[in-house]
Design an enzyme around this catalytic site. Structure first.
Site, PDB file in Angstrom:
ATOM      1  N   GLU A   1       0.827  -1.211   0.000  1.00  0.00           N
ATOM      2  CA  GLU A   1       0.000   0.000   0.000  1.00  0.00           C
ATOM      3  C   GLU A   1       0.863   1.264   0.000  1.00  0.00           C
ATOM      4  OE1 GLU A   1      -4.003  -1.763   2.210  1.00  0.00           O
ATOM      5  OE2 GLU A   1      -2.579  -0.566   3.369  1.00  0.00           O
TER       6      GLU A   1
ATOM      7  N   CYS B   1      12.406  16.591   5.264  1.00  0.00           N
ATOM      8  CA  CYS B   1      13.800  16.673   5.685  1.00  0.00           C
ATOM      9  C   CYS B   1      14.643  17.379   4.618  1.00  0.00           C
ATOM     10  CB  CYS B   1      14.364  15.284   5.970  1.00  0.00           C
ATOM     11  SG  CYS B   1      14.599  14.284   4.485  1.00  0.00           S
TER      12      CYS B   1
ATOM     13  N   CYS C   1      14.948  15.576   1.216  1.00  0.00           N
ATOM     14  CA  CYS C   1      13.751  15.730   0.381  1.00  0.00           C
ATOM     15  C   CYS C   1      13.690  17.133  -0.221  1.00  0.00           C
ATOM     16  CB  CYS C   1      12.499  15.445   1.203  1.00  0.00           C
ATOM     17  SG  CYS C   1      12.223  13.689   1.501  1.00  0.00           S
TER      18      CYS C   1
ATOM     19  N   GLU D   1      -6.350  -7.902  -0.991  1.00  0.00           N
ATOM     20  CA  GLU D   1      -6.903  -7.957   0.362  1.00  0.00           C
ATOM     21  C   GLU D   1      -8.405  -7.719   0.269  1.00  0.00           C
ATOM     22  OE1 GLU D   1      -4.972  -5.483   3.249  1.00  0.00           O
ATOM     23  OE2 GLU D   1      -2.955  -5.949   2.511  1.00  0.00           O
TER      24      GLU D   1
ATOM     25  N   TRP E   1      -8.655  -1.467  14.306  1.00  0.00           N
ATOM     26  CA  TRP E   1      -7.358  -1.188  14.926  1.00  0.00           C
ATOM     27  C   TRP E   1      -7.625  -0.927  16.411  1.00  0.00           C
ATOM     28  CZ3 TRP E   1      -3.019   1.932  12.077  1.00  0.00           C
ATOM     29  CH2 TRP E   1      -2.558   1.182  10.982  1.00  0.00           C
TER      30      TRP E   1
ATOM     31  N   GLU F   1      -3.338  -4.818  15.099  1.00  0.00           N
ATOM     32  CA  GLU F   1      -4.503  -5.348  14.391  1.00  0.00           C
ATOM     33  C   GLU F   1      -5.154  -6.536  15.098  1.00  0.00           C
ATOM     34  OE1 GLU F   1      -3.302  -6.005  10.330  1.00  0.00           O
ATOM     35  OE2 GLU F   1      -3.260  -3.859   9.890  1.00  0.00           O
ATOM     36  N   GLN F   2      -5.123  -6.539  16.422  1.00  0.00           N
ATOM     37  CA  GLN F   2      -5.767  -7.636  17.157  1.00  0.00           C
ATOM     38  C   GLN F   2      -7.282  -7.646  16.962  1.00  0.00           C
ATOM     39  OE1 GLN F   2      -4.130  -8.207  21.292  1.00  0.00           O
ATOM     40  NE2 GLN F   2      -2.889  -6.440  20.716  1.00  0.00           N
ATOM     41  N   TYR F   3      -7.853  -6.483  16.623  1.00  0.00           N
ATOM     42  CA  TYR F   3      -9.295  -6.409  16.397  1.00  0.00           C
ATOM     43  C   TYR F   3      -9.663  -6.678  14.928  1.00  0.00           C
ATOM     44  CZ  TYR F   3      -9.846  -4.209  21.016  1.00  0.00           C
ATOM     45  OH  TYR F   3      -9.859  -3.928  22.360  1.00  0.00           O
TER      46      TYR F   3
END
Length: 438
Positions: free
Chosen positions: A153, A164, A167, A313, A321, A361-363
Site C-alpha cells: 500500500e 527533511c 527531500c 486484500e 485497529w 490489528e488484534q481487532y
C-alpha cells in the site's frame, strides 16, 4: 505474462494473506491443510517481515521462510512474496536515524509503527535495494513462489511524506528539471503575489508551517513530486525483481481511489495491479460503503492499467485497529468477492487467514477467529470457493463491456484538495455521484 510458464492461471483464483512469523511453526501444516480443504490455492506472505531475513545489518538468513516455503511446495500451495520495505527494522532506524520521516515542524516520526521511513533517503534506498536483491536472488527458483508484491500500500500511513533536508534538495532538483530556469518557475507559480519570487532553486523549501496561506501552485508541484518519488521507489524494486525472477509476476496492492501516488504511473511498472478493499472498515461512517461506491472502486482499479486485476486484500471479517467495526452479515463476504469478479478481478485473496493475536490489528478478524477453530466465516469462504472457483477460468481476462467513460485525474484531485472552491467539494465523492447515476 511470463509468470504463466510454471502453473495454470486458473489454479490461482482464491487465496488468503498469511503471516507465518505470527504463529507457532506447529500450526503451519494444519493451517495449509485447512486452506486447501477450503479451496484456497495461493497465499501472500512476508510483506512486513524484514527482521526475519535480515535480523542484523548485513546478516541474512533464509531458514525461516525456506522452511515455510518448502512446506508450501509439499502442500502444493502457491505463494506471492512481499518485499519488506514498508517496515524497516529497529537496528536500521537506530543506526541510521536520517532515514526517518520529518514532519512540517521538523519532528521525526519514530520506530514503532510502520512506514517510518523517507523514500528519498540514500541510505534507505541502498538498504532496501540490498534486501530486495537478496530475497529475489534467493527465491528466484523456489517452486512455491509465483509472483511478488512490491512493498505494501505505497503511500498509506505517510501523511505529507517527508520534509527533511534530503527531500528538500530532491524537490529542488525535480523543479529545476521540470522548469529549466527560475524565471519560468516564478511565472508558472505566480510568485509576484505576496512577494514570493525566488532568485535560485536553492531558496525553495518543502512545505513548511507558514503564518497564513500557501502558494497553491507550489503545493500542486509538491504533491506531484511526492507521487514521482514513490513511483521511482517502486521502479527500482521492480527492476531488481525482473532481473532475478523473469518467470514471476510483479504487482502491488492499491487502495481504490487513494491519492498519495498516481496509480496510473505506478501501474506502468507492474504486470497487473491489485487492490485492497474494506467496505466495512472501522473508519466508515456508515455500516458499510454503498454498493455503487464499491463498484466504482473496482472500476477505477481496472482503469489504472486497463486490464483485469487482482483483489489482494478482500475483507473477510471485522476490520479494526483501536476500535472494531461491525461484524459482516452472513453472505456479505461472498457478495463482495463476486462483485469484484464481475468488475474484472481475476483472483480474490482474503485478508486474513487467522485473526491476529498481537500488535495493532488484534481487532482485525480473519477467516479463522482468535480461537483458530473454523466457524461461520470459514464455512462461508469454503462454500464460496468450492461453488465459484471451478468457473473462474471462464472469466480469466474478461473485461466488462463499458458504455460510459468518466475522466479521473490525480492532478485534478490534488488541485481540488489545495483549493476546493467550495468547502464541501470532494473530487472523488463528486465523481461517485455521477457514477452512481450511471
Amino acid at each position: 505474462m511470463n509468470a504463466k510458464q510454471n502453473y495454470k492461471w486458473n489454479e490461482l483464483t482464491m487465496g488468503t494473506c498469511y503471516y507465518p512469523e505470527h504463529w507457532d511453526k506447529k500450526l503451519w501444516a494444519d493451517d495449509l491443510d485447512r486452506m486447501k480443504k477450503a479451496g484456497i490455492s495461493v497465499i501472500r506472505i512476508a510483506e512486513f517481515a524484514w527482521s526475519k531475513v535480515e535480523p542484523e545489518e548485513g546478516v541474512f538468513t533464509y531458514d525461516f521462510f525456506d522452511e515455510f516455503l518448502d512446506l508450501c511446495s509439499e502442500k502444493q500451495m502457491k505463494v506471492i512474496f512481499g518485499t519488506p520495505t514498508a517496515t524497516p527494522p529497529a537496528w536500521l532506524t537506530e543506526k541510521y536515524p536520517e532515514v526517518l520521516n520529518a514532519r512540517k515542524d521538523g519532528v521525526l516520526l519514530r520506530h514503532g509503527g510502520r512506514r517510518h521511513y523517507n523514500y528519498n533517503s540514500p541510505v534507505y534506498q541502498r538498504l532496501c535495494a540490498r534486501v530486495v536483491e537478496r530475497e529475489a536472488a534467493h527465491y528466484a527458483k523456489h517452486p512455491a513462489i509465483v509472483g511478488w508484491q512490491i512493498d505494501n500500500e505505497l503511500g498509506n500511513s505517510h501523511g505529507d511524506l517527508c520534509m527533511c533536508d534530503s527531500c528538500k534538495a530532491r524537490f529542488q532538483q525535480w523543479l529545476e528539471k521540470k522548469y529549466g530556469d527560475i524565471e519560468t518557475l516564478n511565472d508558472a507559480w505566480g510568485t509576484a503575489f505576496w512577494s514570493q519570487g525566488y532568485n535560485t532553486f536553492s531558496q525553495i523549501s518543502t512545505p513548511l508551517i507558514t503564518a497564513v496561506g500557501e502558494n497553491p501552485s507550489a503545493m500542486l508541484d509538491w504533491k506531484c513530486f511526492c507521487s514521482d518519488l514513490i513511483v521511482d521507489f517502486a521502479k527500482w524494486q521492480a527492476d531488481i525483481i525482473r532481473e532475478n525472477c523473469p518467470n514471476h509476476f510483479i504487482t502491488h496492492n492499491y487502495m481504490c481511489f487513494d491519492d498519495k501516488v498516481n496509480y496510473y504511473d505506478l501501474g506502468e511498472l507492474l504486470d497487473f495491479v491489485s487492490n485492497d478493499i474494506y467496505p466495512a472498515g472501522y473508519w466508515q461512517e456508515q455500516p458499510h460503503q454503498p454498493d455503487s461506491d464499491i463498484a466504482a472502486s473496482h472500476d477505477v482499479v481496472r482503469s489504472y492499467k486497463k486490464k483485469p486485476f487482482w483483489i489482494m486484500e478482500q475483507q473477510a471479517g471485522i476490520a479494526g485497529w483501536g476500535t472494531m467495526a461491525r461484524a459482516l452479515d452472513p453472505g456479505q463476504m461472498s457478495v463482495w468477492a463476486m462483485q469484484s469478479v464481475a468488475h474484472g478481478a481475476d483472483a480474490v485473496v482474503f485478508f486474513r487467514w487467522r485473526a491476529c493475536a498481537m500488535g495493532t490489528e488484534q481487532y482485525w478478524h480473519g477467516i479463522l477467529g482468535h480461537s483458530g477453530r473454523p466457524g461461520r466465516t470459514y464455512e462461508e469462504a469454503k462454500k464460496l470457493i468450492h461453488t465459484f472457483a471451478p468457473h473462474m477460468d471462464e472469466f480469466e481476462g474478461a473485461m466488462p463491456k463499458t458504455e460510459v467513460a468518466i475522466v479521473h485525474s490525480f492532478r485534478q484531485n490534488y488541485a481540488f484538495q489545495i483549493q476546493p472552491n467550495h468547502p464541501d467539494l470532494r473530487y472523488v465523492e463528486h465523481l461517485k455521484k455521477y457514477y452512481k447515476a450511471f
